[in-house]
Design a protein around this motif. Structure first.
Motif, PDB file in Angstrom:
ATOM      1  N   LEU A 142      26.656  66.351  -9.443  1.00 49.21           N
ATOM      2  CA  LEU A 142      27.601  65.489  -8.814  1.00 49.21           C
ATOM      3  C   LEU A 142      27.092  64.507  -8.310  1.00 49.21           C
ATOM      4  O   LEU A 142      25.730  64.246  -7.939  1.00 49.21           O
ATOM      5  N   THR A 143      27.388  63.158  -8.835  1.00 50.82           N
ATOM      6  CA  THR A 143      27.369  61.626  -8.074  1.00 50.82           C
ATOM      7  C   THR A 143      27.449  61.577  -6.643  1.00 50.82           C
ATOM      8  O   THR A 143      28.868  61.359  -6.588  1.00 50.82           O
ATOM      9  N   ILE A 144      26.805  61.659  -5.701  1.00 47.90           N
ATOM     10  CA  ILE A 144      27.299  61.799  -4.392  1.00 47.90           C
ATOM     11  C   ILE A 144      28.146  60.770  -3.932  1.00 47.90           C
ATOM     12  O   ILE A 144      28.924  60.887  -3.232  1.00 47.90           O
ATOM     13  N   ALA A 145      27.912  59.295  -4.426  1.00 48.35           N
ATOM     14  CA  ALA A 145      28.746  58.404  -4.047  1.00 48.35           C
ATOM     15  C   ALA A 145      30.284  58.643  -4.745  1.00 48.35           C
ATOM     16  O   ALA A 145      31.083  58.026  -3.942  1.00 48.35           O
ATOM     17  N   ASP A 146      30.258  59.163  -5.566  1.00 47.48           N
ATOM     18  CA  ASP A 146      31.528  59.503  -6.316  1.00 47.48           C
ATOM     19  C   ASP A 146      32.248  60.573  -5.734  1.00 47.48           C
ATOM     20  O   ASP A 146      33.491  61.019  -6.282  1.00 47.48           O
ATOM     21  N   ALA A 147      31.918  61.456  -4.921  1.00 45.72           N
ATOM     22  CA  ALA A 147      32.373  62.905  -4.580  1.00 45.72           C
ATOM     23  C   ALA A 147      33.533  62.663  -3.763  1.00 45.72           C
ATOM     24  O   ALA A 147      33.762  61.608  -2.985  1.00 45.72           O
ATOM     25  N   LEU A 260      37.721  77.719   1.565  1.00 48.63           N
ATOM     26  CA  LEU A 260      36.679  77.470   2.472  1.00 48.63           C
ATOM     27  C   LEU A 260      35.517  77.242   1.619  1.00 48.63           C
ATOM     28  O   LEU A 260      34.417  76.565   2.029  1.00 48.63           O
ATOM     29  N   GLY A 261      35.440  77.579   0.443  1.00 46.09           N
ATOM     30  CA  GLY A 261      34.393  77.251  -0.340  1.00 46.09           C
ATOM     31  C   GLY A 261      34.338  75.717  -0.839  1.00 46.09           C
ATOM     32  O   GLY A 261      33.166  75.136  -0.318  1.00 46.09           O
ATOM     33  N   LEU A 262      35.415  75.155  -0.795  1.00 44.99           N
ATOM     34  CA  LEU A 262      35.458  73.734  -1.157  1.00 44.99           C
ATOM     35  C   LEU A 262      35.202  73.147   0.352  1.00 44.99           C
ATOM     36  O   LEU A 262      34.515  72.014   0.197  1.00 44.99           O
ATOM     37  N   VAL A 282      23.229  65.619  -7.152  1.00 43.83           N
ATOM     38  CA  VAL A 282      22.917  67.193  -6.822  1.00 43.83           C
ATOM     39  C   VAL A 282      23.322  67.675  -8.024  1.00 43.83           C
ATOM     40  O   VAL A 282      24.459  67.579  -8.696  1.00 43.83           O
ATOM     41  N   ASP A 283      22.635  68.718  -8.731  1.00 45.92           N
ATOM     42  CA  ASP A 283      22.883  69.427  -9.829  1.00 45.92           C
ATOM     43  C   ASP A 283      23.154  70.885  -9.228  1.00 45.92           C
ATOM     44  O   ASP A 283      22.668  71.401  -8.242  1.00 45.92           O
ATOM     45  N   ARG A 295      35.811  75.291 -11.053  1.00 44.03           N
ATOM     46  CA  ARG A 295      36.694  74.453 -10.611  1.00 44.03           C
ATOM     47  C   ARG A 295      36.517  73.979  -9.150  1.00 44.03           C
ATOM     48  O   ARG A 295      37.135  72.767  -9.018  1.00 44.03           O
ATOM     49  N   VAL A 296      35.875  74.669  -8.399  1.00 45.30           N
ATOM     50  CA  VAL A 296      36.017  74.174  -7.068  1.00 45.30           C
ATOM     51  C   VAL A 296      34.824  72.948  -6.974  1.00 45.30           C
ATOM     52  O   VAL A 296      35.106  72.057  -6.528  1.00 45.30           O
ATOM     53  N   ASN A 297      33.723  73.217  -7.846  1.00 43.89           N
ATOM     54  CA  ASN A 297      32.744  71.957  -8.016  1.00 43.89           C
ATOM     55  C   ASN A 297      33.479  70.701  -8.664  1.00 43.89           C
ATOM     56  O   ASN A 297      33.339  69.609  -8.373  1.00 43.89           O
ATOM     57  N   ALA A 298      34.453  71.133  -9.706  1.00 45.79           N
ATOM     58  CA  ALA A 298      35.078  69.991 -10.407  1.00 45.79           C
ATOM     59  C   ALA A 298      36.037  69.080  -9.495  1.00 45.79           C
ATOM     60  O   ALA A 298      36.132  68.032  -9.547  1.00 45.79           O
ATOM     61  N   ARG A 299      36.542  70.010  -8.641  1.00 46.05           N
ATOM     62  CA  ARG A 299      37.490  69.142  -7.507  1.00 46.05           C
ATOM     63  C   ARG A 299      36.637  68.387  -6.452  1.00 46.05           C
ATOM     64  O   ARG A 299      37.200  67.337  -5.976  1.00 46.05           O
ATOM     65  N   LEU A 300      35.439  68.633  -6.244  1.00 49.43           N
ATOM     66  CA  LEU A 300      34.560  67.825  -5.395  1.00 49.43           C
ATOM     67  C   LEU A 300      34.033  66.630  -6.230  1.00 49.43           C
ATOM     68  O   LEU A 300      33.619  65.893  -5.310  1.00 49.43           O
ATOM     69  N   GLY A 301      33.999  66.975  -7.491  1.00 45.45           N
ATOM     70  CA  GLY A 301      33.506  65.575  -8.266  1.00 45.45           C
ATOM     71  C   GLY A 301      32.410  65.949  -9.231  1.00 45.45           C
ATOM     72  O   GLY A 301      31.883  65.051  -9.833  1.00 45.45           O
TER      73      GLY A 301
END
Length: 315
Positions: A142-147, A260-262, A282-283, A295-301
């Motif tokens: 995750l690139t935090i600025a793009d989340a 809730l996870g998201l 963040v890795d 999929r949850v992670n992908a939704r976050l970016g």
């Protein structure tokens, strides 16, 4: 002649040879930081075993293997790395043969590699060296600025966050929620999920503090009961300036399917943005069978970097 020894941090030549090999896999890393990081304790491990292999004083291969705590004190996790100019010359096999008795002497019973690239020469070497592929993992960044971090908790829940120690009134339900990790897809890894109790949560927090790490937790609390029903954590280490690693994310079975996870992960991203603006990435590693969390992670970016296998062998 090949010489293999346990890395002595007081031996500047050995440290230099070790870092020479390590940097072949991390070419953009600052050399001074790489050397300094060898002195930093890691709360994930009770001890780290580093070997360095040298020929005529030059580094040709290394190991960095940590022995875990508690219920997993029998398990060692890490890597064997060979300098690209010395591949297929038996260096990796010699390092493994030297490593195994060091781990046995420290109470190890199994050795695993958790980041072996799927289909790589490293996987082929591991399988030929007595390891078995016991699980697959998807590595995401995750690139935090793009989340995309605007998700909030569903009605009937609130989000709470803390660093270091959980509030006493949430401690018991936090431990119960962490035990829900046992519902994750099963693997053949030698790693055992601990039995979380209030006492073991406090011990985990104390280990992080002793190692100089700041354990950040975001929890979803059910308003009607005041109980933690989801949690995520990020352990921030002293060397985590621009990059860090996500810890675990767990939602209790009765409260799944409500986002809730998201929500807890999005709140963690907002928190990191607020007071750790220097963090850029963040890795995260997720079991390949856990399609929902991927999929949850992908939704976050999060963007998938690669797929790896977990390889394991008895000592």
């Amino acid at each position: 002649m090949l010489k293999i020894e346990v890395l002595d941090l007081a031996d500047e030549a050995a440290v230099g040879a070790y870092v020479d090999v390590w940097l072949t896999g991390h070419p953009t890393t600052n050399r001074s930081w790489a050397i300094e990081s060898l002195w930093e304790p890691n709360p994930d491990f009770r001890e780290v075993v580093r070997l360095v292999a040298r020929e005529d004083g030059a580094g040709v291969g290394i190991t960095s293997v940590g022995l875990l705590h508690g219920a997993n004190a029998h398990l060692a996790v890490g890597t064997v790395t060979v300098h690209p100019e010395h591949l297929r010359q038996g260096v990796g096999t010699a390092l493994l043969e030297a490593l195994l008795p060091e781990l046995r002497a420290r109470g190890g019973a199994a050795l695993e590699g958790w980041g072996v690239v799927k289909g790589s020469a490293g996987e082929r070497w591991a399988l030929a060296s007595g390891f078995r592929a016991v699980a697959g993992r998807v590595l995401q960044r995750l690139t935090i600025a793009d989340a995309t971090a605007d998700q909030t908790a569903a009605d009937g829940y609130r989000l709470e966050r803390w660093a270091g120690a959980a509030p006493e009134h949430l401690l018991a339900s936090l431990a119960a929620t962490r035990n829900s990790i046992r519902d994750a897809p099963a693997t053949e890894s030698a790693r055992q999920d601990p039995e979380w109790t209030p006492e073991s949560v406090r011990a985990d927090e104390a280990e992080a503090r002793a190692a100089g790490a700041e354990l950040r937790v975001v929890a979803a609390v059910e308003e009607a009961t005041g109980l933690v029903v989801a949690q995520t954590d990020v352990p921030l280490h002293a060397g985590d300036t621009t990059d860090t690693f996500w810890g675990s994310t767990v939602v209790t079975p009765a409260h799944r399917g409500r986002g809730l996870g998201l929500a807890v992960k999005a709140e963690m991203v907002r928190w990191l943005r607020e007071d750790r603006p220097e963090l850029e990435r963040v890795d995260s590693g997720t079991d390949a069978a856990n399609a929902h969390m991927i999929r949850v992670n992908a939704r976050l970016g999060f963007v998938t970097n690669r797929e790896v296998v977990v390889v394991s062998r008895a000592l």
